[in-house]
Design a protein around this motif. Sequence first.
Motif, PDB file in Angstrom:
ATOM      1  N   ASP A  71      68.092  -2.522   1.839  1.00  0.00           N
ATOM      2  CA  ASP A  71      69.108  -2.388   2.886  1.00  0.00           C
ATOM      3  C   ASP A  71      68.910  -3.481   3.919  1.00  0.00           C
ATOM      4  N   SER A  73      67.914  -3.245   7.028  1.00  0.00           N
ATOM      5  CA  SER A  73      66.708  -3.138   7.848  1.00  0.00           C
ATOM      6  C   SER A  73      65.541  -3.834   7.152  1.00  0.00           C
ATOM      7  N   GLU A  74      65.494  -3.725   5.843  1.00  0.00           N
ATOM      8  CA  GLU A  74      64.441  -4.411   5.096  1.00  0.00           C
ATOM      9  C   GLU A  74      64.683  -5.910   5.088  1.00  0.00           C
ATOM     10  N   ALA A  76      65.967  -7.665   7.364  1.00  0.00           N
ATOM     11  CA  ALA A  76      65.634  -8.236   8.671  1.00  0.00           C
ATOM     12  C   ALA A  76      64.145  -8.547   8.827  1.00  0.00           C
ATOM     13  N   ASN A  77      63.304  -7.965   7.974  1.00  0.00           N
ATOM     14  CA  ASN A  77      61.877  -8.285   8.022  1.00  0.00           C
ATOM     15  C   ASN A  77      61.585  -9.680   7.487  1.00  0.00           C
ATOM     16  N   TYR A  86      74.504 -10.308  11.627  1.00  0.00           N
ATOM     17  CA  TYR A  86      74.304  -8.920  11.186  1.00  0.00           C
ATOM     18  C   TYR A  86      75.640  -8.224  10.945  1.00  0.00           C
ATOM     19  N   LYS A  90      76.692  -6.631   7.413  1.00  0.00           N
ATOM     20  CA  LYS A  90      76.983  -5.201   7.316  1.00  0.00           C
ATOM     21  C   LYS A  90      78.341  -4.940   6.681  1.00  0.00           C
TER      22      LYS A  90
END
Length: 211
Positions: A71, A73-74, A76-77, A86, A90
Amino acid sequence: MAQYFEVHPENPQPRLLKQAAAILENGGVAAVPTDSSYALACHLDDKSAADRMRQIRRVDEKHHFTLLCRDLSELANYARVDNRQYRLLKSVTPGPFTFILDATREVPRRVSHPQRKTIGLRVPDHRALQALLEMHGAPLLATTLIDPQQHDALNEPEEIRRRFEKLLDAVIGAGPCPDQPTTVVDLTPMGTGGDPVLVRAGRGDASLLGL
């Protein structure tokens, strides 16, 4: 000799995916289904497995791998993403898009672009692959599975099994995949106020991004 895991594309069997995830965790290279075509995948931090993927594809160290993420959030790491980027991500994820973004320090230098420090990332829309990523607990390093003697991506698991079973550790067969590559979009110009750039038209509808 590759282990063959035949899974349901919509309701994949957890027991089989757990075994496949263990193979990847232990340094294996697997053929996995995606929402574009089948791909080669391995553990992100395993240099030996990444080198094996290059050998199978017969590409050199300049070849760019992609990170398969569960996803945003992952994602963004591993990539630097501003608010504008973003929102665009999305709007079309999960889906058959690969995005080029500025890599963070979490990405091993050997798998990012040597001059630009960028990385290709995608969030695939395929239930079996999403379940495998969940089991694995981290992104997978991947590249489109193309027979070095041909130019088209492979999308039939039985054919992959026949051609590559001596080179792979696992084949996750979830039926045929689409035979179009992902649409590749470079988002790095957005970081300095520019617009996204279409690098390759593929299965993803570029018009959804205004391209």
